[in-house]
Design a protein around this motif. Structure first.
Motif, PDB file in Angstrom:
ATOM      1  N   GLY A  16       0.805  -1.218   0.000  1.00 29.62           N
ATOM      2  CA  GLY A  16       0.000   0.000   0.000  1.00 29.62           C
ATOM      3  C   GLY A  16       0.832   1.259   0.000  1.00 29.62           C
ATOM      4  O   GLY A  16       0.546   2.222  -0.732  1.00 29.62           O
ATOM      5  N   GLY A  17       1.897   1.269   0.803  1.00 32.44           N
ATOM      6  CA  GLY A  17       2.753   2.448   0.865  1.00 32.44           C
ATOM      7  C   GLY A  17       3.450   2.718  -0.456  1.00 32.44           C
ATOM      8  O   GLY A  17       3.614   3.874  -0.870  1.00 32.44           O
ATOM      9  N   GLY A 130       6.976  -7.324  -4.654  1.00 35.20           N
ATOM     10  CA  GLY A 130       7.286  -7.451  -3.241  1.00 35.20           C
ATOM     11  C   GLY A 130       8.744  -7.167  -2.965  1.00 35.20           C
ATOM     12  O   GLY A 130       9.514  -6.781  -3.849  1.00 35.20           O
ATOM     13  N   SER A 131       9.123  -7.355  -1.708  1.00 35.56           N
ATOM     14  CA  SER A 131      10.482  -7.088  -1.265  1.00 35.56           C
ATOM     15  C   SER A 131      10.693  -7.823   0.046  1.00 35.56           C
ATOM     16  O   SER A 131       9.728  -8.208   0.717  1.00 35.56           O
ATOM     17  N   GLU A 137       7.951   2.164   6.035  1.00 32.66           N
ATOM     18  CA  GLU A 137       9.291   2.707   5.783  1.00 32.66           C
ATOM     19  C   GLU A 137       9.943   2.092   4.547  1.00 32.66           C
ATOM     20  O   GLU A 137      10.899   2.646   4.000  1.00 32.66           O
ATOM     21  N   ALA A 138       9.420   0.939   4.099  1.00 31.38           N
ATOM     22  CA  ALA A 138       9.969   0.285   2.900  1.00 31.38           C
ATOM     23  C   ALA A 138       9.283   0.761   1.623  1.00 31.38           C
ATOM     24  O   ALA A 138       9.614   0.284   0.529  1.00 31.38           O
ATOM     25  N   ASP A 142       9.052   3.091  -7.075  1.00 31.15           N
ATOM     26  CA  ASP A 142       9.369   2.345  -8.296  1.00 31.15           C
ATOM     27  C   ASP A 142       9.035   0.855  -8.187  1.00 31.15           C
ATOM     28  O   ASP A 142       9.358   0.091  -9.098  1.00 31.15           O
ATOM     29  N   LEU A 143       8.403   0.441  -7.092  1.00 27.64           N
ATOM     30  CA  LEU A 143       8.187  -0.986  -6.857  1.00 27.64           C
ATOM     31  C   LEU A 143       7.438  -1.663  -7.995  1.00 27.64           C
ATOM     32  O   LEU A 143       7.722  -2.807  -8.358  1.00 27.64           O
TER      33      LEU A 143
END
Length: 742
Positions: A16-17, A130-131, A137-138, A142-143
């Motif tokens: 979401g962020g 994902g990551s 904070e993540a 550009d995700l």
């Protein structure tokens, strides 16, 4: 893409962020509102500047929302229901709602249970990104760039709502695809959920191996990379497993069954079957990598159009040198087919590693045949015998290969299992009744789409009876299909052709020790025999050589030698026709390799004249006519082609495609139902359409040698189907060719 009004993001974790950050970076929202469980998260999102407003109470901002605004639910799958209930109780029905949960069936059920129906503005979705990091904070603007977002619209959805959600994701750089809900959950169970099950289980197993405390200390990089996903959020993945329980269990059961089989092969020291598992896995993984680069996870998700590969060819020049073109495509197909049906191990050299022949190879891998390679043209096929094929687990996809589909249909008609043959967009438009109808006469039960087009569904366990078939039109593919079906029929099957066609199937059957009888134009095979493995050296493909033969024939100063080319008497129509037109063609170093005549072909420039092409030569050059028509355009006078109806049902209508292209380049043409009249003249430059047909594309590429201006050939991606190194060889002999994508 439509700009957005307000977007509300419920759940300000990584997913979401990052959406909020991406929309902020794109500058396309009037207002971005974040909703989180904790005040600290809201404050952090505000301080990072990824939202304009943040709250812990969705109802407190519900009054601000109206038509066209979007709510994105980014919370764990099993907690989506609580958010949906809050939205139903407080948010206007005109607001569009979407989600990012990885199990769509669970969310669909929650929405229906809570609303009592499925709201038209609720669009189910799943971003595939994902990551290893988590939390607001993540957040990474550009995700989603270059990553896929799967939308799973339902029948009740309003098209405008789906379009709005699609636009939102496209603004942050995502590739948006669509799937059915149940298909999505089954695919994700296999490609995402099962790998997490395996990784969690493997690490848990090894972590409690009291016999070996050094497992993790000395684990190699591969173990680290594979088990990385076991560091994912345990609670989130627990919820995903429970939400998608049925599909996950099915995937686990299938994996456990295959793992048990592999264990048995290792225990039995069955090197062939172990090789089969590892080889299938390697090439499936390689294919998966290509899919990630060019297309989506499944056919239903593919974009309707590939990128336009454009050949831009400078005018003039000449061709010189000595080259060897790739192996014969027709023989490459048949070597895999008969090698798979033979008893023993067949070694192949010179295999054409183009998309079409690889499609045939993959089809037999999918039916349980162990095939090693290809590696620089070398392939090893562990034959299973005429009755050893296994039922594929899904449709056999043959891409753009009409040869694969037509010949495979004959083999599959004789199997005890049912099967389905599918192809790409181009192949799906091509008629298959020319093989389906005579196969039905033999007793096969075959379903096709409208007008006999693919997919072809072949029902197993049909008892085939022998046939005596008079072909209405000369076609090596139809003849070969029926001869291959004849291997399984009750009695002797005969095919009579109205004119000679390529006889690779008959020659290769004999090479594998199977009796084939010929009387005039009648070819006969009887069932009850067996194929015995042999070694095959595939000659260079005369169809591929044709483009360079014509290039030298039309261009002053040219002198080219094509080595180790197959000169089967049923394939040399192009040599005969060019010679009649006055071309300077010589066959050197004639010899026989594996039952196929081979020679080096030298072509030097000589002025060409227009001719009436003898109809008996047409079947012997059917695939070469696009290039021959370029020669006709450069000849002095009129060239007339008749008796070539089959050209209208190739990858495209080749008669019309060539006429359109030549006309656009200033050449006077007249089409006939069964052919074309070409009046030789001066070619201009210009833009021509290949219609995704590899032979059309390559033919207009060599045309530039005699054009007065640059020629641009559109949609050339399919050249890889038959001639993967065409561009490299064209440049090597002197053609000024550049490749671009648009």
């Amino acid at each position: 893409m439509t700009e957005l009004n307000k977007v509300v993001i419920v759940g300000l974790g990584l997913i979401g962020g990052s959406l909020a950050a991406g929309l902020r970076a794109a500058g396309v929202c009037k207002k971005i509102i974040g909703v989180a469980r904790r005040e600290e998260t809201c404050s952090q999102a505000m301080s990072m500047g990824i939202v304009d407003q943040a709250t812990t109470d969705l109802a407190s901002i519900a009054g601000e929302l109206g038509k066209g605004d979007i709510i994105f639910i980014s919370v764990p799958t099993l907690t989506v229901g609580g958010i949906v209930r809050a939205i139903k109780n407080s948010v206007n029905g005109d607001v569009i709602v979407t989600d990012g949960a990885s199990v769509k069936g669970s969310v669909r059920k929650d929405v229906k249970d809570i609303y009592g129906y499925f709201p038209p503005n609720f669009v189910l979705g799943h971003p595939i990104a994902g990551s290893e990091q988590s939390g607001v904070e993540a957040s990474n603007p550009d995700l989603y760039i270059g990553h896929r977002v799967i939308l799973t619209p339902v029948e009740e959805n309003a098209p405008a709502a789906v379009a709005a959600v699609r636009s939102m994701w496209e603004w942050v750089g995502a590739e948006v695809l669509e799937m059915d809900v149940d298909d999505h959950d089954n695919v994700l169970a296999a490609t995402s959920h099962l790998p997490h099950v395996i990784a969690f289980s493997l690490v848990d197993t090894l972590a409690h191996d009291s016999q070996n405390e050094n497992i993790f200390r000395y684990a190699a990089g591969g173990f680290r990379d594979f088990t990385r996903i076991a560091s994912s959020d345990a609670i989130m993945w627990r919820d995903i497993m429970l939400a998608n329980k049925d599909s996950v269990i099915d995937a686990i059961d299938l994996f456990a069954s295959n793992l048990s089989r592999l264990r048995a092969f290792i225990d039995q020291e069955n090197a062939t079957e172990i090789t089969g598992v590892f080889t299938r896995a390697k090439f499936a993984r390689d294919r998966f990598t290509k899919m990630l680069e060019h297309r989506a996870y499944s056919k239903s998700m593919q974009n309707s159009e590939e990128k336009n590969v454009v050949y831009t060819v400078a005018p003039g020049g000449s061709v010189k040198g000595k080259i060897r073109v790739p192996g014969d495509k027709s023989i490459s197909h048949r070597s895999i087919m008969l090698g798979s049906l033979a008893e023993g191990v067949t070694h192949i050299e010179g295999f054409l590693e183009g998309e079409d022949a690889l499609a045939t190879l993959q089809a037999f891998r999918d039916m349980g045949v162990v095939i090693e390679g290809p590696n620089k043209g070398k392939v090893t096929v562990h034959g299973v015998g005429l009755n050893g094929l296994q039922a594929p687990t899904g449709p056999l996809y043959v891409g753009n290969s009409g040869t694969s589909m037509r010949l495979l249909s004959g083999i599959l008609a004789g199997q005890t299992f049912s099967s389905e043959l599918t192809g790409d967009i181009s192949l799906s438009k091509r008629p298959m009744n020319r093989v389906a109808n005579p196969l039905r006469e033999m007793g096969a039960v075959i379903d096709t789409a409208e007008e006999g087009r693919p997919p072809m569904k072949i029902h197993g366990a049909s008892k085939l009876k022998a046939i005596e078939y008079d072909m209405p039109m000369a076609s090596a593919q139809v003849k070969s299909c029926l001869l291959l079906a004849g291997l399984y029929a009750d009695g002797a099957s005969s095919v009579t052709e109205p004119a000679p066609t390529r006889d690779h199937t008959e020659r290769m059957l004999r090479g594998f020790g199977y009796s084939v009888q010929r009387e005039g134009n009648k070819v006969t095979v009887a069932s009850g025999g067996k194929l015995t493995a042999t070694d095959i050296d595939i000659p260079a493909d005369i169809s591929s050589a044709t483009f360079f033969m014509v290039a030298a024939a039309i261009c002053p100063g040219s002198d080219i030698t094509l080595t180790h080319v197959g000169v089967n008497p049923t394939r040399i129509g192009v040599i005969n026709i060019l010679t009649l037109m006055g071309a300077n063609v010589e066959l050197e170093n004639k010899r026989e390799v594996g039952g196929e005549p081979v020679a080096d072909i030298r072509v030097q420039y000589a002025p060409l004249k227009g001719i009436q092409i003898p109809e008996e030569q047409v079947p012997l050059a059917i695939d070469e006519f696009p290039a021959i028509l370029i020669a006709a355009a450069c000849a002095d006078g009129k060239t007339v082609l008749t008796g070539a109806e089959e050209l209208r049902v190739k990858e495209t209508d080749r008669i019309q495609a060539m006429a359109d292209g030549l006309t656009s380049l200033g050449i006077d043409c007249e089409t006939k139902p069964d052919g074309i009249v070409v009046n030789g003249g001066k070619m201009t430059g210009g833009s021509v359409e290949s219609f995704h047909d590899h032979r059309i594309a390559m033919s207009f590429t060599i045309a530039a040698l005699r054009a007065s201006g640059e020629i641009r050939v559109n949609n050339c991606a399919n050249v890889a189907t038959s001639f993967p190194n065409f561009v490299e060889l064209a440049k090597k002999v002197g053609i000024s060719l550049e490749v671009n994508c648009s």
